[in-house]
Design a protein around this motif. Structure first.
Motif, PDB file in Angstrom:
ATOM      1  N   SER A  43      38.896  42.778  37.758  1.00 52.38           N
ATOM      2  CA  SER A  43      39.852  43.652  37.081  1.00 52.38           C
ATOM      3  C   SER A  43      41.263  43.127  37.316  1.00 52.38           C
ATOM      4  N   VAL A  44      42.134  43.391  36.362  1.00 54.45           N
ATOM      5  CA  VAL A  44      43.545  43.014  36.457  1.00 54.45           C
ATOM      6  C   VAL A  44      44.367  44.278  36.221  1.00 54.45           C
ATOM      7  N   TYR A  45      45.315  44.559  37.106  1.00 55.46           N
ATOM      8  CA  TYR A  45      46.109  45.785  36.928  1.00 55.46           C
ATOM      9  C   TYR A  45      47.527  45.560  37.469  1.00 55.46           C
ATOM     10  N   ARG A  46      48.394  46.458  37.017  1.00 57.47           N
ATOM     11  CA  ARG A  46      49.827  46.364  37.299  1.00 57.47           C
ATOM     12  C   ARG A  46      50.098  46.327  38.804  1.00 57.47           C
ATOM     13  N   ASN A 103      47.871  42.545  40.113  1.00 56.88           N
ATOM     14  CA  ASN A 103      46.852  42.606  41.145  1.00 56.88           C
ATOM     15  C   ASN A 103      45.488  42.270  40.546  1.00 56.88           C
ATOM     16  N   LEU A 104      44.620  41.676  41.352  1.00 65.32           N
ATOM     17  CA  LEU A 104      43.261  41.311  40.945  1.00 65.32           C
ATOM     18  C   LEU A 104      42.267  41.951  41.904  1.00 65.32           C
ATOM     19  N   ARG A 105      41.118  42.381  41.362  1.00 61.96           N
ATOM     20  CA  ARG A 105      40.048  42.902  42.196  1.00 61.96           C
ATOM     21  C   ARG A 105      38.707  42.403  41.649  1.00 61.96           C
ATOM     22  N   ALA A 106      37.863  41.884  42.538  1.00 61.16           N
ATOM     23  CA  ALA A 106      36.539  41.407  42.125  1.00 61.16           C
ATOM     24  C   ALA A 106      35.600  42.596  41.934  1.00 61.16           C
ATOM     25  N   ASP A 131      42.160  29.086  40.455  1.00 60.07           N
ATOM     26  CA  ASP A 131      41.262  29.731  41.401  1.00 60.07           C
ATOM     27  C   ASP A 131      41.920  31.029  41.849  1.00 60.07           C
ATOM     28  N   LEU A 132      41.289  32.166  41.537  1.00 54.77           N
ATOM     29  CA  LEU A 132      41.904  33.463  41.808  1.00 54.77           C
ATOM     30  C   LEU A 132      41.757  33.899  43.260  1.00 54.77           C
ATOM     31  N   VAL A 174      41.029  39.098  30.183  1.00 57.17           N
ATOM     32  CA  VAL A 174      41.521  40.417  30.586  1.00 57.17           C
ATOM     33  C   VAL A 174      43.053  40.399  30.566  1.00 57.17           C
ATOM     34  N   THR A 175      43.630  41.419  29.925  1.00 55.57           N
ATOM     35  CA  THR A 175      45.077  41.498  29.766  1.00 55.57           C
ATOM     36  C   THR A 175      45.616  42.705  30.519  1.00 55.57           C
ATOM     37  N   SER A 176      46.776  42.536  31.157  1.00 58.79           N
ATOM     38  CA  SER A 176      47.409  43.632  31.886  1.00 58.79           C
ATOM     39  C   SER A 176      48.921  43.431  31.905  1.00 58.79           C
ATOM     40  N   PRO A 177      49.695  44.528  31.907  1.00 58.94           N
ATOM     41  CA  PRO A 177      51.143  44.382  32.134  1.00 58.94           C
ATOM     42  C   PRO A 177      51.410  44.006  33.588  1.00 58.94           C
TER      43      PRO A 177
END
Length: 485
Positions: free
Chosen positions: A355-358, A376-379, A437-438, A473-476
């Motif tokens: 996931s990608v989020y503000r 921010n990134l979360r697996a 690489d995330l 995946v797109t995020s602000p």
């Protein structure tokens, strides 16, 4: 006529030659019977009836009305063998058939119409083989010449009654000219025939059966039979799709909704297209509740023909999403051979690996220092997250600028990871980073990525944000507030 020693016979039967061997054993019918010079007179040159013994060939009744096998009759009575000297006497083909003896497919008298056949093992599925043989009409002295007919057939399997016919033809052999020669016979007339087949499995069966009209005691003459590899098998596979699909990026459709159209390209191991061939697309697994729709009917296969460039177009609606969500795969088949590769689809929304989020908020002074907005990134899964492409875009009309960080230029920084150089678009509004690489190490692990920006003196005051696209995946980005210095 030269005599043959046993070892010479074995060599002739093997059919070895210049690297593309004859797969037919004893295609020249030399192995048995062995004729000696004293038995080459025209009147003794036939192996009458049960004297026939062919080690590498099956033979017997043709199975036609005038060749029904009789358990009380020796199989050798359905065919005769004649020497090369006799079969090709006064023929201009005599030197072109490697000294082949000949088979007469009608044996001892009427109602003795026969066949010969041979198993062809160790074939390569998908490869093409050429079959060549010589055929002639009878020219014996006891009756006038007459036309004949012979059924040639190759089928997939271990015997002449097994499996699918790979190639077949009724060969009509014209009557030879009625020109008498010494010995109470006629001038010989032969013709070479060539056919081909594509092997479906490792075994095929080659057979020749007489189909001449009844009332004759002689039938089609057969000589010099060979089967050789013509076109090697290719390792055909799904080369690509349009749009491109993969387990990470499947073609998706909501439940109970048709999928959009797509195209599949097939090629071989040398990237040459599978041109103008009938292929079948097969849904796997079917338990997803999704299916193909073809000609208005629900089915699990979609047949189609590739173009000269190897592409097969699957129209919108040909694949229907069912009510059960989940992944699906489409495989392809050419004849009975499954091709490599797959088309990946999914019913319902795709499950992202991350996931990608503000990420937070920050002030950015106009004509001031540098800010570092990011996301921010979360697996979401334990499976490793492969490297992703990242695209960062400035907000339109706000006059923000990316900041080059030293000689490497524009960079993306991954928390607890590395730094990646990016390419700036000609209008200066987008940075693109490849194979990032995330640094996500397992389910629920987190990371942060950011870039450097500044607000020049003419930047628009107030709140704004960048747009990050990570993979699909797109995020602000972090909220940015541009303020006066």
């Amino acid at each position: 006529m030269p005599s043959h020693l046993p070892e010479q016979m074995e060599s002739a039967a093997a059919g070895s030659d210049d690297g593309n061997p004859n797969l037919v054993k004893d295609g020249n019918f030399k192995h048995r019977p062995v004729f000696t010079d004293s038995k080459c007179g025209y009147s003794q040159a036939l192996a009458k009836g049960a004297n026939v013994s062919l080690r590498y060939w099956d033979y017997g009744g043709s199975g036609n009305p005038n060749g029904q096998p009789d358990p009380g009759v020796n199989a050798g009575e359905y065919v005769d063998v004649s020497t090369h000297m006799y079969a090709f006497a006064k023929s201009d083909m005599e030197d072109r058939v490697d000294g082949s003896n000949a088979i007469d497919l009608v044996g001892r008298g009427d109602n003795r119409h026969g066949y010969i056949g041979q198993l062809l093992p160790d074939l390569i599925p998908g490869a093409q083989y050429d079959v060549t043989f010589w055929a002639g009409a009878p020219w014996y002295g006891e009756e006038p010449p007459h036309a004949t007919r012979m059924r040639y057939k190759v089928n997939d399997g271990m015997s002449r009654d097994d499996g699918k016919a790979l190639d077949q033809e009724y060969v009509s052999v014209p009557e030879p000219p009625r020109v008498a020669i010494s010995g109470g016979s006629w001038v010989r007339q032969w013709k070479q025939y060539q056919r081909s087949f594509i092997a479906l499995s490792s075994n095929a069966y080659l057979s020749f059966a007489d189909d001449t009209t009844n009332r004759y005691t002689t039938g089609t003459q057969l000589a010099c039979v060979s089967v050789r590899l013509s076109v090697p098998a290719h390792d055909y596979r799904i080369a690509r799709t349009a749009p491109e699909t993969s387990p990470d990026n499947p073609l998706t459709a909501p439940t109970d909704t048709p999928f959009d159209g797509f195209r599949v390209q097939f090629s071989d191991e040398a990237n040459q297209p599978l041109s103008s061939q009938q292929v079948s697309l097969i849904l796997d697994p079917s338990a997803t509740g999704s299916h193909f729709v073809h000609d208005g009917r629900a089915t699990l296969t979609y047949p189609g023909k590739t173009g000269v460039d190897g592409w097969l177009s699957v129209p919108a609606g040909a694949v229907q999403a069912g009510s059960q969500q989940g992944p699906m795969r489409i495989h392809a088949q050419l004849n009975t051979t499954r091709l490599g590769g797959q088309v990946d689809l999914r019913v319902g929304a795709p499950v992202a690996r991350f996931s990608v989020y503000r990420g937070g908020s920050m002030p950015l002074a106009r004509a001031g220092g540098t800010g570092y907005p990011g996301v921010n990134l979360r697996a979401n899964q334990d499976d490793p997250v492969p490297p992703q492409n990242v695209r960062v875009t400035l907000p339109p009309g706000r006059r923000l600028q990316f900041v080059a960080q030293g000689d490497p230029g524009y960079q993306l920084t991954v928390q607890n990871g590395g730094q990646y150089n990016g390419a700036l678009s000609p209008d200066g509004q987008t940075l693109t980073f490849e194979n990032v690489d995330l640094a996500l190490s397992g389910k629920d692990s987190t990371a942060l990525i950011w870039v450097a920006v500044k607000a020049p003196g003419n930047a628009t005051l107030g709140g704004t944000e960048l747009s990050f696209r990570v993979g699909d995946v797109t995020s602000p980005s972090s909220s940015i507030t541009v303020v006066d210095k």
